[in-house]
Design an enzyme around this catalytic site. Sequence first.
Site, PDB file in Angstrom:
ATOM      1  N   ASP A  12      38.367   6.333  -5.799  1.00  0.00           N
ATOM      2  CA  ASP A  12      37.045   6.941  -5.742  1.00  0.00           C
ATOM      3  C   ASP A  12      37.222   8.300  -5.058  1.00  0.00           C
ATOM      4  O   ASP A  12      38.266   8.584  -4.467  1.00  0.00           O
ATOM      5  CB  ASP A  12      36.111   6.028  -4.943  1.00  0.00           C
ATOM      6  CG  ASP A  12      34.719   6.605  -4.818  1.00  0.00           C
ATOM      7  OD1 ASP A  12      34.201   7.127  -5.813  1.00  0.00           O
ATOM      8  OD2 ASP A  12      34.151   6.540  -3.713  1.00  0.00           O
ATOM      9  N   ASP A  14      34.385  10.693  -3.138  1.00  0.00           N
ATOM     10  CA  ASP A  14      33.689  10.889  -1.857  1.00  0.00           C
ATOM     11  C   ASP A  14      33.844   9.658  -0.969  1.00  0.00           C
ATOM     12  O   ASP A  14      33.553   8.542  -1.391  1.00  0.00           O
ATOM     13  CB  ASP A  14      32.196  11.142  -2.098  1.00  0.00           C
ATOM     14  CG  ASP A  14      31.945  12.372  -2.943  1.00  0.00           C
ATOM     15  OD1 ASP A  14      31.680  13.435  -2.375  1.00  0.00           O
ATOM     16  OD2 ASP A  14      32.035  12.256  -4.194  1.00  0.00           O
TER      17      ASP A  14
END
Length: 222
Positions: A12, A14
Site C-alpha cells: 500500500d 500512504d
Amino acid sequence: MARDETTAVLFDLDGTLIDSAPDLGAAADQMRTDRGMPSLPLDRYRPMAGSGARGMLGVAFGIAPDASEFEPLREEFFRNYEARMLRNTRVFEGISELVDALRARGLQWGVVTNKSVRFTGPLTRALPLFETARAIVSGDTTPYAKPHPEPLFEAARRLGVSPACCIYVGDDERDMIAGRAAGMRTVAAAYGYMGADADVTRWEADAAIASPLELLQLLKQA
C-alpha cells in the site's frame, strides 16, 4: 508464511511506504481556517490519513460521505492537497533500505493503492524510491478499488507473477481483505495509519510488523 516461493512484494502507499499525513491533514485544515474556524493539530488527522478525503473531512468537519455537502467539500480538499502534496510528505524510515534489500534478493516490488492516479502519478514520479517499482496500481487503474482483489491481480499481471507468489503489505484492514481474496500472503504494517479504533490482531493477516525492516525477518523465516 511459507507457501509458494515469494517472488514479489506489493505495498500500500500512504501509511505503508510514505508518511503523507502532514500534507493530507494540512489540506483539510486549510479548509477550516479558510472558513474562520480554528486550526486542529496534526495528531487529530494522522490516525485517519489512510482513509483519504473521507477521513480528513470527517476530522475537519465531522461530515460523512453520505452528506449532501460532502462532494463539493471533497473536491475542495483534493485541490488543496494537489497544490501541496509534496511539501512535507516523506518516505518512512527504513523503507529505502527495505526496498534495496528486496531487490538484492531478486524480488520485484510494486504499489497497490486506493489513491487515484491524479495524485499517485505525481507523487511516485517525484520520489526517487519509486524508480525501481515494477508496478504502480492506483485506485482508478481498474474498475475496482480495495478491498476488491482486482487491483492486486492487476499488479501481479504487470509483474508477470502468480498472486500466490506475492506478499501484500498494508496498514488498513481493507488491504488484508483484498490480499486474502487475491490469494496473497498478507502483512499488516502496524506502524501506519490504522485508524483510531483499529485492532490489527483482528485483521486475519498472516503476520504484522512494527517497522518496515521487520519484513526481512519474515522473509528469512519463510
